[in-house]
Scaffold this active site. Structure first.
Site, PDB file in Angstrom:
ATOM      1  N   ARG A   1       0.739  -1.145   0.071  1.00  0.00           N
ATOM      2  CA  ARG A   1      -0.030   0.009   0.063  1.00  0.00           C
ATOM      3  C   ARG A   1       1.076   1.214   0.122  1.00  0.00           C
ATOM      4  NH1 ARG A   1      -4.538  -1.475   4.698  1.00  0.00           N
ATOM      5  NH2 ARG A   1      -5.440  -3.564   3.691  1.00  0.00           N
TER       6      ARG A   1
ATOM      7  N   ARG B   1       2.582   1.228   9.979  1.00  0.00           N
ATOM      8  CA  ARG B   1       2.070   1.607   8.761  1.00  0.00           C
ATOM      9  C   ARG B   1       3.102   1.301   7.637  1.00  0.00           C
ATOM     10  NH1 ARG B   1      -2.801   3.942   8.258  1.00  0.00           N
ATOM     11  NH2 ARG B   1      -2.981   4.340  10.390  1.00  0.00           N
TER      12      ARG B   1
ATOM     13  N   GLU C   1      -5.538  -0.766  15.863  1.00  0.00           N
ATOM     14  CA  GLU C   1      -6.220  -1.780  14.899  1.00  0.00           C
ATOM     15  C   GLU C   1      -5.274  -2.854  14.714  1.00  0.00           C
ATOM     16  OE1 GLU C   1      -7.297  -2.751  10.504  1.00  0.00           O
ATOM     17  OE2 GLU C   1      -7.354  -0.660  10.642  1.00  0.00           O
TER      18      GLU C   1
ATOM     19  N   SER D   1      -9.647  -5.728  10.580  1.00  0.00           N
ATOM     20  CA  SER D   1     -10.973  -5.492  10.408  1.00  0.00           C
ATOM     21  C   SER D   1     -11.862  -6.615   9.838  1.00  0.00           C
ATOM     22  CB  SER D   1     -10.910  -4.157   9.467  1.00  0.00           C
ATOM     23  OG  SER D   1     -10.640  -3.021  10.076  1.00  0.00           O
TER      24      SER D   1
ATOM     25  N   ARG E   1       2.115  -5.986  12.704  1.00  0.00           N
ATOM     26  CA  ARG E   1       1.546  -5.319  14.020  1.00  0.00           C
ATOM     27  C   ARG E   1       1.321  -6.270  14.907  1.00  0.00           C
ATOM     28  NH1 ARG E   1      -3.262  -0.912  12.231  1.00  0.00           N
ATOM     29  NH2 ARG E   1      -1.906   0.134  10.476  1.00  0.00           N
TER      30      ARG E   1
END
Length: 415
Positions: free
Chosen positions: A251, A266, A338, A341, A380
């Site tokens: 990403r 990130r 987070e 999801s 993460r």
């Protein structure tokens, strides 16, 4: 994609539901485009009926037959244009929120559902994972920057072993205990696959495109796994179908400058174990609860503090009707972050990717509901382990459940 029939029959309700998301989402142009499309379809059907009658009349109707065919050809071309315009218009719109999705503008309005364990307490000053990882020589962003650039990470020694251990632990858990079928999908997808799951055209700026091709690096294996059944009619008796997959993800993280950019939170490239389900509509929300619990089980077995929140309409992902975020406790931020999801897309992705099912011979095919969630994001998870399992002497205790996957290693120590 939104259901044209639902929009037509309940336009005001659909517009009101879309308004819950916030933003400038005006569905009004749909009404004129749909009216024009339906008018053209009616004209074509009437002229085809006349042409069929003329064809039975024989040679004396030859001129009428030729004229009708030319008119139909022109109207078919107009119909193709308006259908393409309508599709292009609707592709810009997100899914409608489920009635069970709470109202709200942003992450501050998300609703906490439950917590597991209390935030980790230390009798010393804890070190952020990016610093501790560097001290232990298991996380190396400087070498990654030399090879590629910023927002990449080289995992070394204990860090690399931890990634391998987590991958195998998660895949074993999801396949052997939760009943998922494991697949290893490619990390390059055609643009039609990304349109199918909702990443394109809306989020093109966040994707890495391969130059002079219609191919992209995937942002999540949700893309490739969901498209396994693209343009298929599934056997309803075999639903739900559940897949788990490990993949690298890519990403650009456009617009996230300065936000959680240190360490593993990130990155431009990261790995995930994904959970994907194809279900009947009436079973999808029950399956969402199961999928969420499967992702939670990873954190429970790792004994990491976390909480589950239900996202409000304003914080909902583009394709989702309802989402649970699972957030792990990160001592460096002194907040939950987070890590998964878990979403029900209802038939939004299925309409785009033409994924349907039939319950039996003679039954009309229906669109499946698709669901997915991270089970979990590995980077993460590594960051959470480093921070929550660190010791005063600068070592990291390996979570008990991972010790067999680490070949008996119980602590990550300086090399």
């Amino acid at each position: 994609m939104l259901d044209i029939k639902d929009l037509r029959n309940n336009f005001e309700g659909s517009q009101a539901a879309m308004a819950r998301r916030g933003g400038d989402y005006d569905l009004t142009p749909f009404l004129d485009m749909d009216k024009k499309r339906r008018g053209l379809i009616l004209q074509v059907e009437e002229l085809k009926a006349k042409r069929n009658a003329a064809s039975k009349a024989g040679a004396e109707a030859r001129d009428e037959l030729r004229e009708l065919s030319q008119t139909i050809k022109g109207l078919d071309a107009e119909l193709t244009v308006i259908e393409d315009e309508l599709d292009g218009f609707l592709l810009q719109f997100p899914n409608l929120p489920s009635p069970n999705t709470p109202d709200g503008k942003d992450e501050n309005d998300n609703v906490e559902i439950r917590k597991h364990l209390e935030p980790t307490k230390f009798d010393f000053e804890p070190v952020p994972h990016w610093d501790l990882g560097k001290e232990l020589d298991i996380l190396d962003n400087e070498t990654a920057a030399k090879i590629t650039g910023s927002r990449f990470m080289v995992l070394k020694s204990g860090g690399a072993k931890l990634e391998r251990a987590l991958m195998n632990f998660m895949l074993d858990l999801h396949t052997e205990e939760h009943g998922y079928e494991v697949v290893f999908p490619q990390v390059i997808a055609h643009e039609r696959a990304l349109i199918g799951t909702g990443q394109l055209p809306k989020f093109a700026e966040d994707m890495f495109k391969l130059e002079n091709t219609d191919y992209y690096l995937i942002s999540t294996s949700e893309v490739t796994v969901t498209n396994i059944h693209r343009e298929e009619i599934l056997d309803g008796a075999k639903l739900p179908i559940s897949y788990t997959a490990y993949s690298q993800c890519f990403r650009k993280e456009a617009g996230s400058a300065g936000r959680d950019t240190r360490g593993l939170i990130r990155q431009h490239q990261f790995s995930k174990v994904e959970l994907v389900k194809f279900t009947k509509p009436e079973e999808s929300y029950g399956e969402l609860e199961k999928l969420t619990s499967h992702a939670e089980q990873v954190l429970k077995l790792l004994k990491l503090p976390y909480r589950v929140v239900r996202l409000c309409a304003g914080d909902l992902g583009f394709a989702s009707a309802m989402t649970y975020d699972i957030e792990v406790w990160m001592p460096s931020y002194q907040r939950y972050v987070e890590i998964s999801s878990c979403s029900n897309f209802e038939d939004f992705q299925a309409r785009r990717a033409a994924i349907r099912y039939k319950d039996g011979v003679g039954e009309k095919p229906q669109f499946v509901h698709t669901l997915n969630g991270s089970g979990l994001a590995l980077g993460r998870t590594i960051a959470a382990i480093i921070e929550n399992y660190q010791n005063a002497d600068g070592t990291i205790t390996v979570p008990e459940v991972l010790i067999p996957y680490m070949r008996g290693v119980e602590k990550i120590e300086p090399r």
